[in-house]
Motif scaffolding. Structure first.
Motif: not given
Length: 238
Positions: A155-174
């Motif tokens: 199973f191969l997936a290209y998806e929204n991801a971020g470093p450990d410890g990052e919240s959704r709000d922090e990902w959205l700011r990036r």
């Protein structure tokens, strides 16, 4: 990020698709989400990963053009695509004529389609669509995929991801910091993209993606590609 896929009757369905698809194609054509690199990685994984013919499931396939490009030069024997949008599937039907293999298309919500599927496949692929589900929904979809993967399947997936410890709000700011450089969009289109992502996207950290793979029954998870923005990662679950 995909255009709104709600089913609407009559001419409004076509209008909705055209508006959303124009924005989506600008996103893809300008490589803002690094589709080219992701699908090149998919091609390498398939071209070097199978000695014999394989069956390919394209989850939320859209118009299938990127997948067709990635599948050229591989030993694909059978293609099946799932998407909610009828207009997108009509485009996919034409694009798939370029592949020398059996192919079929299915209209419907991909999570529901995965839940009822029993026919085995060797490769399941999803690109930037699984992140519309909460973590529990992602896990259920991945469990369904694991259930019908053939022996040695991936199973191969290209998806929204971020470093450990990052919240959704922090990902959205990036994410928001990328938007000023997307000059191909009009102001209204950029607002549409922004609102869609803030309302519908649920990224997971690297550790969470790996935990989801383990909880779904996969033996191993490896990262094959990470976008320069580190907003997206391509994982292989075996």
């Amino acid at each position: 990020m995909r255009p709104d896929q709600q089913e609407v009757d009559g001419s409004s369905a076509g209008e909705l698709f055209q508006q959303g698809w124009q924005v989506y194609r600008k996103m893809v054509d300008n490589n803002y989400l690094f589709h080219r690199e992701a699908y090149a990685t998919l091609h390498r994984a398939l071209a070097g990963g199978f000695d014999g013919p394989f069956r390919f499931l394209d989850i939320a396939c859209g118009d299938a053009t990127a997948s067709v490009g990635a599948l050229r030069g591989t030993r694909i024997a059978e293609y099946h695509g799932i998407d909610l949008s009828r207009p997108a599937l009509e485009l996919a039907a034409r694009a798939l004529d370029a592949l020398d293999c059996r192919h079929s298309l299915e209209q419907g919500d991909f999570a529901e389609a995965l839940a009822r599927r029993s026919a085995p496949v060797d490769v399941a692929w999803v690109g930037l669509s699984l992140h519309h589900l909460q973590a529990s929904g992602k896990l259920q979809a991945m469990r369904d995929i694991r259930r019908f993967l053939g022996s040695g399947g991936i199973f191969l997936a290209y998806e929204n991801a971020g470093p450990d410890g990052e919240s959704r709000d922090e990902w959205l700011r990036r994410w928001d910091r990328q938007e000023p450089g997307w000059s191909a969009f009009t102001r209204d289109e950029l607002v549409q993209v922004h609102d869609h992502v803030h309302g519908c996207d649920y990224p997971e950290t690297d550790s969470t993606w790996r935990s989801l793979g383990e909880d779904a029954g996969f033996d191993s998870t490896s990262e094959l590609y990470r976008s320069p923005s580190d907003l997206f990662r391509l994982y292989r679950f075996k």
